[in-house]
Motif scaffolding. Structure first.
Motif, mmCIF file in Angstrom:
data_model
loop_
_atom_site.group_PDB
_atom_site.id
_atom_site.type_symbol
_atom_site.label_atom_id
_atom_site.label_comp_id
_atom_site.label_asym_id
_atom_site.label_seq_id
_atom_site.Cartn_x
_atom_site.Cartn_y
_atom_site.Cartn_z
ATOM 1 N N SER A 101 47.264 28.763 44.898
ATOM 2 C CA SER A 101 47.044 27.432 45.466
ATOM 3 C C SER A 101 45.624 26.989 45.164
ATOM 4 N N THR A 132 50.343 24.026 44.957
ATOM 5 C CA THR A 132 50.728 25.431 45.056
ATOM 6 C C THR A 132 51.738 25.762 43.970
ATOM 7 N N ASN A 139 46.786 25.684 50.892
ATOM 8 C CA ASN A 139 45.782 24.623 50.792
ATOM 9 C C ASN A 139 45.374 24.103 52.164
ATOM 10 N N SER A 189 41.819 25.615 54.814
ATOM 11 C CA SER A 189 40.889 24.488 54.833
ATOM 12 C C SER A 189 40.027 24.535 56.094
#
Length: 245
Positions: A113, A118, A142, A146
């Motif tokens: 990813s 991805t 993702n 984060s």
């Protein structure tokens, strides 16, 4: 027989008594004032909630780390992630393997990813293709890694955080912190559960507020409130090259 004591000898003895008393008082004061845990910039000892807030900053600020996820008591007829492991860098980007289950089918899937996309090599497929992990009941790396929506955001959202005991983690000693998380937070980050209910959590933090482990137990799947996921974070500061396949 009477023993005469010289004036200088008496003064020397008195001085020794005063010195010993001074050392005793200083020793008691040092013991009393010694902090039992890490302190913040103000010098005040950090609470459990303070520690978790600092742990988010540390996790968000590291260039990279190794991540591992292990599920226990995952219902056999459910669709979701069983386990996973891989490397994370701060883009965020992830490269590793997710072990997923869809009903009676379980598979180990290589995943990359980066840049919001991805890629995975699905079972029975000869090619690596772009996928939506949520389709398979798995969190999107993702989002998972984060800073604003990922796993680190769970730390300061913990309710009723309390300091527990201390345990050894390799060469380090970690502080245990317990608490709970609302189902809405679990759903948003891990893409599991129905967004309701309460999940019990237990973390392990080093003295410099690296979160090394997180254990989450609760209603990840319908009809079961005992499913447990253990997350571990190691190799803080590592950097690996992660690019789109």
């Amino acid at each position: 027989m009477r023993v005469r004591t010289s004036k200088s000898s008496a003064l020397s003895t008195a001085g020794a008594v005063v010195l010993a008393a001074s050392l005793l008082v200083t020793g008691c004061s040092s013991t009393k004032d010694k902090k039992e845990g890490p302190t913040g910039s103000s010098g005040k000892e950090l609470t459990a909630t303070d520690r978790l807030t600092e742990a988010k900053k540390v996790l968000d600020g590291t260039p990279g780390y190794h991540f591992k996820l292990q599920g226990t008591d995952v219902p056999k007829d459910s669709s979701g992630v069983l386990s996973g492991e891989g490397d994370v860098i701060a883009k965020p980007a992830f490269k590793g393997t997710l072990n997923v289950q869809a009903g009676s089918l379980a598979a180990s899937v290589p995943v990359t990813s980066v840049d919001g996309k991805t890629w995975a090599k699905m079972p029975f497929s000869a090619k690596t293709t772009t996928i939506n992990p949520n389709t398979y009941g798995a969190p999107d790396p993702n989002v998972l890694f984060s800073k604003d929506k990922g796993v680190s955001t769970l730390l300061p959202q913990t309710k009723g955080a309390k300091l527990g005991g201390k345990l050894r983690d390799g060469k380090d000693i970690v502080q245990e912190i317990t608490g709970s998380l609302p189902g809405s937070a679990i759903k948003a980050v891990l893409y599991m559960g129905d967004g309701t209910g309460t999940f019990s959590v237990k973390y392990g933090l080093t003295d410099d507020n690296q979160v090394r482990s997180a254990q989450v137990i609760g209603p990840f799947f319908k009809g079961s409130d005992k499913t447990r996921y253990d997350l571990t974070f190691t190799n803080y500061g590592q950097t690996v090259d992660i690019t789109a396949p």
